[in-house]
Design a protein around this motif. Structure first.
Motif, mmCIF file in Angstrom:
data_model
loop_
_atom_site.group_PDB
_atom_site.id
_atom_site.type_symbol
_atom_site.label_atom_id
_atom_site.label_comp_id
_atom_site.label_asym_id
_atom_site.label_seq_id
_atom_site.Cartn_x
_atom_site.Cartn_y
_atom_site.Cartn_z
ATOM 1 N N LEU A 15 27.619 -5.293 -84.508
ATOM 2 C CA LEU A 15 28.585 -6.367 -84.258
ATOM 3 C C LEU A 15 28.542 -7.422 -85.354
ATOM 4 C CD1 LEU A 15 28.293 -6.907 -80.409
ATOM 5 C CD2 LEU A 15 30.407 -6.450 -81.671
ATOM 6 N N LEU A 16 27.351 -7.820 -85.736
ATOM 7 C CA LEU A 16 27.227 -8.850 -86.771
ATOM 8 C C LEU A 16 27.779 -8.374 -88.109
ATOM 9 C CD1 LEU A 16 23.695 -10.347 -86.012
ATOM 10 C CD2 LEU A 16 25.930 -11.401 -85.598
ATOM 11 N N ARG A 17 27.787 -7.049 -88.319
ATOM 12 C CA ARG A 17 28.328 -6.514 -89.570
ATOM 13 C C ARG A 17 29.818 -6.213 -89.495
ATOM 14 N NH1 ARG A 17 23.386 -3.383 -89.284
ATOM 15 N NH2 ARG A 17 24.608 -1.646 -88.455
ATOM 16 N N SER A 18 30.448 -6.457 -88.361
ATOM 17 C CA SER A 18 31.866 -6.107 -88.173
ATOM 18 C C SER A 18 32.755 -7.077 -88.939
ATOM 19 C CB SER A 18 32.224 -6.130 -86.689
ATOM 20 O OG SER A 18 31.510 -5.150 -85.988
ATOM 21 N N ARG A 19 33.157 -6.678 -90.116
ATOM 22 C CA ARG A 19 33.955 -7.558 -90.972
ATOM 23 C C ARG A 19 35.349 -7.835 -90.399
ATOM 24 N NH1 ARG A 19 31.945 -7.810 -96.265
ATOM 25 N NH2 ARG A 19 29.673 -7.728 -96.106
ATOM 26 N N GLY A 20 35.827 -6.958 -89.525
ATOM 27 C CA GLY A 20 37.178 -7.148 -88.999
ATOM 28 C C GLY A 20 37.300 -8.207 -87.931
ATOM 29 N N LEU A 21 36.176 -8.782 -87.503
ATOM 30 C CA LEU A 21 36.193 -9.779 -86.448
ATOM 31 C C LEU A 21 35.777 -11.142 -86.977
ATOM 32 C CD1 LEU A 21 34.504 -7.892 -83.475
ATOM 33 C CD2 LEU A 21 36.886 -8.589 -83.619
ATOM 34 N N PRO A 22 36.442 -12.215 -86.531
ATOM 35 C CA PRO A 22 35.955 -13.559 -86.871
ATOM 36 C C PRO A 22 34.522 -13.731 -86.374
ATOM 37 C CG PRO A 22 38.155 -13.670 -85.914
ATOM 38 C CD PRO A 22 37.683 -12.258 -85.733
ATOM 39 N N PHE A 23 33.761 -14.563 -87.086
ATOM 40 C CA PHE A 23 32.353 -14.727 -86.763
ATOM 41 C C PHE A 23 32.145 -15.221 -85.334
ATOM 42 C CE2 PHE A 23 28.250 -17.087 -87.082
ATOM 43 C CZ PHE A 23 27.447 -15.980 -87.323
ATOM 44 N N VAL A 24 33.029 -16.108 -84.853
ATOM 45 C CA VAL A 24 32.861 -16.641 -83.502
ATOM 46 C C VAL A 24 33.046 -15.543 -82.463
ATOM 47 C CG1 VAL A 24 35.278 -17.367 -83.223
ATOM 48 C CG2 VAL A 24 33.465 -18.558 -81.954
ATOM 49 N N ASP A 25 33.944 -14.582 -82.725
ATOM 50 C CA ASP A 25 34.118 -13.453 -81.804
ATOM 51 C C ASP A 25 32.899 -12.540 -81.828
ATOM 52 O OD1 ASP A 25 36.667 -14.081 -80.812
ATOM 53 O OD2 ASP A 25 37.640 -13.227 -82.562
ATOM 54 N N ARG A 26 32.346 -12.335 -83.013
ATOM 55 C CA ARG A 26 31.147 -11.504 -83.117
ATOM 56 C C ARG A 26 29.986 -12.128 -82.338
ATOM 57 N NH1 ARG A 26 30.421 -10.832 -89.384
ATOM 58 N NH2 ARG A 26 32.203 -12.228 -89.595
ATOM 59 N N LEU A 27 29.823 -13.441 -82.496
ATOM 60 C CA LEU A 27 28.733 -14.115 -81.782
ATOM 61 C C LEU A 27 28.923 -14.030 -80.265
ATOM 62 C CD1 LEU A 27 27.922 -17.370 -83.776
ATOM 63 C CD2 LEU A 27 26.565 -15.283 -83.601
ATOM 64 N N ALA A 28 30.183 -14.189 -79.808
ATOM 65 C CA ALA A 28 30.452 -14.115 -78.373
ATOM 66 C C ALA A 28 30.084 -12.732 -77.829
ATOM 67 C CB ALA A 28 31.925 -14.417 -78.100
ATOM 68 N N MET A 29 30.416 -11.687 -78.585
ATOM 69 C CA MET A 29 30.084 -10.336 -78.136
ATOM 70 C C MET A 29 28.579 -10.075 -78.208
ATOM 71 S SD MET A 29 33.173 -8.014 -79.687
ATOM 72 C CE MET A 29 34.810 -8.051 -78.943
ATOM 73 N N VAL A 30 27.941 -10.554 -79.268
ATOM 74 C CA VAL A 30 26.495 -10.391 -79.392
ATOM 75 C C VAL A 30 25.782 -11.031 -78.206
ATOM 76 C CG1 VAL A 30 24.474 -11.171 -80.715
ATOM 77 C CG2 VAL A 30 26.407 -10.109 -81.900
ATOM 78 N N SER A 31 26.277 -12.179 -77.754
ATOM 79 C CA SER A 31 25.616 -12.892 -76.661
ATOM 80 C C SER A 31 25.685 -12.130 -75.342
ATOM 81 C CB SER A 31 26.235 -14.285 -76.489
ATOM 82 O OG SER A 31 27.529 -14.207 -75.913
ATOM 83 N N LYS A 32 26.492 -11.068 -75.275
ATOM 84 C CA LYS A 32 26.570 -10.236 -74.067
ATOM 85 C C LYS A 32 26.107 -8.808 -74.330
ATOM 86 C CE LYS A 32 30.549 -12.623 -71.982
ATOM 87 N NZ LYS A 32 31.914 -12.433 -71.434
ATOM 88 N N SER A 33 25.402 -8.591 -75.439
ATOM 89 C CA SER A 33 25.084 -7.227 -75.839
ATOM 90 C C SER A 33 23.740 -6.722 -75.315
ATOM 91 C CB SER A 33 25.117 -7.103 -77.366
ATOM 92 O OG SER A 33 24.115 -7.925 -77.955
#
Length: 299
Positions: A260-278
């Motif tokens: 998720l953190l390496r997903s360049r296609g997503l804004p950083f805030v979206d990546r962090l939101a998904m990481v927080s539920k991973s």
């Protein structure tokens, strides 16, 4: 000013439904209809609604159905509505003083049957749990694309309804679907909804990790539904963003926070939101500091 249709899908809301309706009746604005569809209540919800409707013709119990899901109920409520302005409301929420007037103000002079206009406002949470109480969302200047806050012309509503009724919630689909038609968007700082946070919400705030991750995945199915809906006009940029969100959800569901953190296609805030539920650890941190994590994704 065109009439406002407030759509509400309810199930087993006997504890809160009277308070919700009375918050509408206390508004200074009179030209509205509350169109309710009961989705298989087993308590006194229908009895309470019916009693109020006898005294106030603006309150309409449009249908009763066997528990088919709240999206199906919202679709039936929209089909039974007649107002030129449309919004949604949960049976457990409230409208603050002046909330209806604020919702309708952006539509003064708008040709509601011909112009696609979307108005976004803010909501304030309330809860018996202090962790969730009194938040104004989203943060900053953005308006919310939460289903209970978005307000739209009938022209736009007729393009995005019916919502695919296999979805568990309406809000993600509506936000994305409205944007696909490139409406004129009006953002206002007014708080037009008091959103009740409790254990019965479809949004999985109170759930343990296993239940939360399944619930989150079901809600994320809305991104796929938007991509597959032939009614919607998706440009290349929006399609790529939705595909990136859906791909990110697969990573989140599989616990791949590094991916998720390496997903360049997503804004950083979206990546962090998904990481927080991973995974359980990150979700535990998110749950403990919920107020600090909420509202940063804006509209």
């Amino acid at each position: 000013m065109p009439r406002l249709s407030i759509l509400s899908a309810v199930r087993n809301e006997e504890t809160h439904i009277r308070e919700m309706i009375e918050s509408l009746r206390a508004q200074g604005l009179d030209d509205w209809e509350l169109v309710l569809v009961d989705d298989g209540s087993s308590d006194r919800t229908v009895e309470i609604i019916s009693g109020i409707a006898k005294a106030d013709p603006r309150v309409i119990l449009a249908a009763q159905q066997d528990a088919q899901g709240k999206v199906s109920a919202f679709n039936r409520a929209f089909a039974a509505s007649s107002g030129g302005i449309v919004c949604l409301m949960g049976g457990d929420d409230r409208i603050p003083s002046g909330g209806l007037a604020a919702r309708t103000a952006p539509f003064d002079g708008v040709a509601v049957d011909d112009e696609d206009v979307l108005a976004l406002f803010k909501l304030r949470t309330f809860s018996d749990d202090a962790k969730f109480d009194g938040m104004i969302l989203p943060r900053g200047d953005a308006g919310s694309r939460s289903g209970g806050v978005m307000t739209m012309t009938r022209s736009l509503a007729e393009k995005v309804f019916p919502i695919p009724d296999h979805l568990v919630a309406e809000d993600v689909f509506l936000g994305e679907a409205c944007e696909s038609f490139s409406p004129r968007v009006v953002t206002a700082p007014d708080i037009v909804l008091e959103y009740r946070i409790h254990s019965g919400n479809t949004n999985p705030r109170h759930q343990g990790f296993d239940q939360m991750t399944r619930s989150t995945h079901k809600r994320a199915m809305a991104w796929l539904a938007v991509l597959e809906d032939e009614r919607l006009e998706l440009g290349q940029d929006r399609r790529q963003r939705l595909e990136a969100l859906w791909s990110g959800e697969q990573l989140r569901m599989n616990g791949d926070w590094r991916g998720l953190l390496r997903s360049r296609g997503l804004p950083f805030v979206d990546r962090l939101a998904m990481v927080s539920k991973s995974n359980r650890l990150f979700y535990g941190i998110r749950s403990r500091f919920y107020r600090h994590f909420s509202g940063w994704r804006g509209a």
